[in-house]
Design a protein around this motif. Structure first.
Motif, mmCIF file in Angstrom:
data_model
loop_
_atom_site.group_PDB
_atom_site.id
_atom_site.type_symbol
_atom_site.label_atom_id
_atom_site.label_comp_id
_atom_site.label_asym_id
_atom_site.label_seq_id
_atom_site.Cartn_x
_atom_site.Cartn_y
_atom_site.Cartn_z
ATOM 1 N N SER A 1 22.436 38.380 -14.272
ATOM 2 C CA SER A 1 21.567 37.622 -13.379
ATOM 3 C C SER A 1 22.424 37.215 -12.202
ATOM 4 O O SER A 1 23.455 36.568 -12.381
ATOM 5 C CB SER A 1 21.020 36.392 -14.100
ATOM 6 N N SER A 2 22.033 37.627 -10.986
ATOM 7 C CA SER A 2 22.886 37.372 -9.836
ATOM 8 C C SER A 2 22.072 37.231 -8.564
ATOM 9 O O SER A 2 21.061 37.905 -8.395
ATOM 10 C CB SER A 2 23.891 38.521 -9.668
ATOM 11 N N HIS A 3 22.532 36.375 -7.690
ATOM 12 C CA HIS A 3 21.956 36.269 -6.356
ATOM 13 C C HIS A 3 22.785 37.070 -5.358
ATOM 14 O O HIS A 3 22.425 37.161 -4.199
ATOM 15 C CB HIS A 3 21.884 34.805 -5.913
ATOM 16 N N ALA A 4 23.870 37.622 -5.811
ATOM 17 C CA ALA A 4 24.763 38.390 -4.944
ATOM 18 C C ALA A 4 24.522 39.892 -5.111
ATOM 19 O O ALA A 4 23.975 40.334 -6.122
ATOM 20 C CB ALA A 4 26.217 38.066 -5.294
ATOM 21 N N THR A 5 24.925 40.637 -4.123
ATOM 22 C CA THR A 5 24.870 42.091 -4.216
ATOM 23 C C THR A 5 25.930 42.545 -5.212
ATOM 24 O O THR A 5 27.039 42.024 -5.227
ATOM 25 C CB THR A 5 25.159 42.709 -2.831
ATOM 26 N N ILE A 6 25.576 43.513 -6.051
ATOM 27 C CA ILE A 6 26.558 44.063 -6.983
ATOM 28 C C ILE A 6 26.820 45.517 -6.612
ATOM 29 O O ILE A 6 25.985 46.172 -5.988
ATOM 30 C CB ILE A 6 26.107 43.952 -8.456
ATOM 31 N N THR A 7 27.965 46.006 -7.013
ATOM 32 C CA THR A 7 28.321 47.397 -6.729
ATOM 33 C C THR A 7 27.828 48.292 -7.859
ATOM 34 O O THR A 7 27.526 47.818 -8.957
ATOM 35 C CB THR A 7 29.848 47.558 -6.603
ATOM 36 N N ALA A 8 27.784 49.584 -7.578
ATOM 37 C CA ALA A 8 27.401 50.550 -8.609
ATOM 38 C C ALA A 8 28.386 50.486 -9.776
ATOM 39 O O ALA A 8 27.989 50.589 -10.941
ATOM 40 C CB ALA A 8 27.365 51.952 -8.020
ATOM 41 N N GLU A 9 29.659 50.277 -9.475
ATOM 42 C CA GLU A 9 30.679 50.185 -10.528
ATOM 43 C C GLU A 9 30.426 48.984 -11.442
ATOM 44 O O GLU A 9 30.539 49.085 -12.664
ATOM 45 C CB GLU A 9 32.070 50.085 -9.903
ATOM 46 N N GLN A 10 30.047 47.853 -10.860
ATOM 47 C CA GLN A 10 29.737 46.666 -11.670
ATOM 48 C C GLN A 10 28.541 46.938 -12.583
ATOM 49 O O GLN A 10 28.546 46.560 -13.749
ATOM 50 C CB GLN A 10 29.426 45.469 -10.779
ATOM 51 N N LEU A 11 27.527 47.609 -12.054
ATOM 52 C CA LEU A 11 26.347 47.926 -12.852
ATOM 53 C C LEU A 11 26.704 48.857 -14.002
ATOM 54 O O LEU A 11 26.286 48.645 -15.141
ATOM 55 C CB LEU A 11 25.256 48.553 -11.984
ATOM 56 N N ILE A 12 27.510 49.861 -13.741
ATOM 57 C CA ILE A 12 27.922 50.805 -14.790
ATOM 58 C C ILE A 12 28.707 50.068 -15.870
ATOM 59 O O ILE A 12 28.497 50.291 -17.064
ATOM 60 C CB ILE A 12 28.724 51.975 -14.184
ATOM 61 N N ASP A 13 29.607 49.165 -15.466
ATOM 62 C CA ASP A 13 30.375 48.378 -16.447
ATOM 63 C C ASP A 13 29.449 47.546 -17.332
ATOM 64 O O ASP A 13 29.635 47.470 -18.547
ATOM 65 C CB ASP A 13 31.380 47.458 -15.742
ATOM 66 N N ILE A 14 28.450 46.930 -16.731
ATOM 67 C CA ILE A 14 27.510 46.109 -17.499
ATOM 68 C C ILE A 14 26.722 46.974 -18.472
ATOM 69 O O ILE A 14 26.524 46.612 -19.634
ATOM 70 C CB ILE A 14 26.568 45.348 -16.547
ATOM 71 N N LEU A 15 26.279 48.139 -18.015
ATOM 72 C CA LEU A 15 25.535 49.042 -18.887
ATOM 73 C C LEU A 15 26.412 49.548 -20.028
ATOM 74 O O LEU A 15 25.956 49.637 -21.169
ATOM 75 C CB LEU A 15 24.965 50.210 -18.086
#
Length: 105
Positions: free
Chosen positions: A23-37
């Motif tokens: 849950s974020s109000h900030a922009t995330i990078t594709a790398e951050q999304l992949i790490d979370i997944l």
């Protein structure tokens, strides 16, 4: 992770079962999304059959203006900044400017 970020928390989602993966109000990078997944798929406490839901909630801001001319000035500014779904609701008691992001149209 920026202010207000919540990664892998066990905070209830508000509806049904599950947990927030992010849950974020900030922009995330594709790398951050992949790490979370990746973290979610290897988390032994999570049900890997539970679907991930991606949710984006666009801006909706109501501002009570002290008078109609000020409401009009704020609306003009909002429209010039691209909030094209914005408008004014005027009643005898107050003028409210509704500033809406594109996703609410």
């Amino acid at each position: 992770e920026g202010s207000g970020d919540n990664v892998g928390s066990n905070i209830p989602s508000g509806k049904g079962s599950g947990r927030w993966a992010l849950s974020s109000h900030a922009t995330i990078t594709a790398e951050q999304l992949i790490d979370i997944l990746d973290d979610n798929s290897t988390d032994s406490t999570s049900d890997n059959n539970t679907p991930l839901i991606f949710k984006h909630e666009p801006l909706l801001l109501h501002v009570a203006a002290s008078c109609l001319p000020r409401a009009e000035k704020l609306l003009s500014l909002a429209l010039s900044l691209g909030f094209r779904e914005s408008g004014i609701v005027s009643t005898p008691k107050r003028c409210t400017v509704a500033i809406r992001g594109v996703g609410l149209s």
